[in-house]
Design an enzyme around this catalytic site. Structure first.
Site: not given
Length: 439
Positions: A100, A130, A134, A168, A187, A192, A288
């Site tokens: 991505k 990703h 998981k 995060e 992002d 996700h 973040k």
């Protein structure tokens, strides 16, 4: 390279014989993405290695590159005959992994797909996310469809709301140039969190195969109602303290516009217009420079409607909502919270928790997400990869909101690094009489 493998491997130690056999098969070749001659040299070099080691010509091209180069690389790989267009059971294969972002909006996603369609077969394309590698994410469908306990109440009759949170503690590091072009919605949320939402809400597939699962995810994406501007919050961190360390604000980070309007936090309220989920709000947040690193899904069930436990009959029974918590990182696992009587003569009720953790229950090392996904790609299994239809459906959902945001300059920063979130994100839930769960 060996030191790096030892450092990042989940295994306790590396089998030196296995490493030596691999080390002798690792080769480095350097070329410029835009240099046509470089692709011809690469093709000749790969053919030489095929002859030398009898590797039969299988090719896996992984574009872990700046997205601006995707189309140029794809065209050059095809132009220099590095893609195979006839692949059978006894023939060598060529596959392409793309990281991505798959475009930055609906228009650019379509442009990328047009380039892919013109140069390589769709069945050979693996769009990697990703999060789908998981272990706990893969377990969502098993938790739902292998347990009557959950699937029987997995609907609007029993579920009050759902929260999906990605917190995060890090900032953007050296990714300023990239993040200025993306922001948190592109992002993290568009890919996700949206994939987590699909797995959590999709109908059971007719078979547990790649294409059937993708069909159900696409159906859900197309049933998510358009996002209202008042149901979306964006934020950007200012300077603050994270885990006892003073950190810069986003606008002071390297390669960031000092007047940047790029969001580092997003919160959304979504609704799915189908019989199973009608009226259930789904709250998504990602940010973040928050207090800690964690990703989880919280399914909050409605309180019991039985009068046995109302304030009149049981004044010491303040019932809490039952919760199912799916922890994706860290400490992958699942927790179930429910109400229970406190031992003693009084009618006291308190919430209790049953907690399952992969690392303590199974005597095995959980592989890294990328490890699983790369192995699947080599084996030709596309189940945990994103399809083009999913990408486009996701952009159809989020592009209108991004367009609205681009027309209004926000007042940033609006949350301190190390704080929980912007105040507006708390208000998004408090208006509905709800609150975010602790990270």
């Amino acid at each position: 390279m060996k030191l790096a493998v030892q450092h990042f491997s989940h295994s306790s130690e590396i089998d030196i014989r296995v490493w030596e056999s691999l080390e002798n098969r690792i080769f480095y070749h350097q070329a410029n993405f835009s240099d046509a001659e470089g692709y011809s040299v690469l093709k000749a070099y790969l053919e030489q290695l095929d002859q030398q080691y009898g590797t039969q010509g299988n090719r896996l091209f992984y574009l872990s590159t700046p997205p601006d180069y995707f189309q140029e690389i794809i065209r050059n790989l095809n132009r220099h005959q590095l893609f195979y267009h006839e692949q059978g059971a006894q023939q060598p294969w060529s596959r392409l992994i793309i990281e991505k972002p798959f475009g930055v909006n609906l228009e650019t996603a379509r442009e990328l797909q047009q380039c892919i369609d013109a140069n390589i077969d769709e069945e050979s394309v693996y769009r990697i996310d990703h999060y789908l590698g998981k272990e706990t994410v893969q377990n969502i469908l098993t938790i739902r469809f292998a347990n009557t306990l959950f699937e029987s109440c997995w609907n609007s009759q029993y579920i009050d709301h759902v929260q999906i949170s990605v917190s995060e503690s890090i900032g953007i590091g050296s990714r300023g140039n990239f993040f200025e072009k993306s922001g948190m919605l592109r992002d993290m949320v568009q890919n996700h969190l949206t994939q987590l939402l699909c797995l959590l809400t999709m109908e059971p597939p007719s078979e547990f195969f790649s294409e059937e699962i993708k069909k159900e995810k696409i159906k859900i994406l197309k049933k998510i109602l358009p996002i209202r501007e008042e149901d979306a919050v964006r934020g950007q961190y200012g300077e603050g303290i994270v885990q006892d360390v003073s950190v810069l604000g986003y606008r002071e980070e390297e390669n960031v516009d000092p007047n940047s309007s790029v969001e580092t936090y997003v919160a959304l309220k979504l609704f799915i217009d189908n019989p199973r989920w009608k009226g259930v709000p789904f709250y998504l947040q990602a940010g973040k420079r928050l207090p800690k690193r964690t990703t989880d899904i919280a399914v909050i069930f409605k309180k019991s409607s039985y009068n046995l436990f109302n304030a009149e009959n049981c004044p010491l029974c303040p019932l809490e909502n039952d919760l199912l918590i799916i922890r994706i990182q860290p400490d992958e696992g699942v927790a179930l919270q429910f109400n229970c009587k406190v031992p003693g003569t009084n009618k006291l009720v308190r919430p209790v928790k049953m907690d399952f953790r992969y690392d303590s229950y199974f005597n095995t090392v959980t592989p890294e997400a990328y490890e699983r996904l790369l192995c699947d790609c080599i084996l030709g299994d596309r189940t945990l990869f994103t399809s083009n239809e999913e990408v486009l459906a996701s952009w159809e959902l989020f592009s209108p909101l991004l367009e609205k945001w681009s027309q209004v300059r926000p007042i940033f920063p609006n949350y301190m690094a190390g704080s929980l979130r912007p105040q507006e994100a708390d208000e998004l839930l408090s208006r509905d009489g709800k609150a975010w769960r602790p990270y």
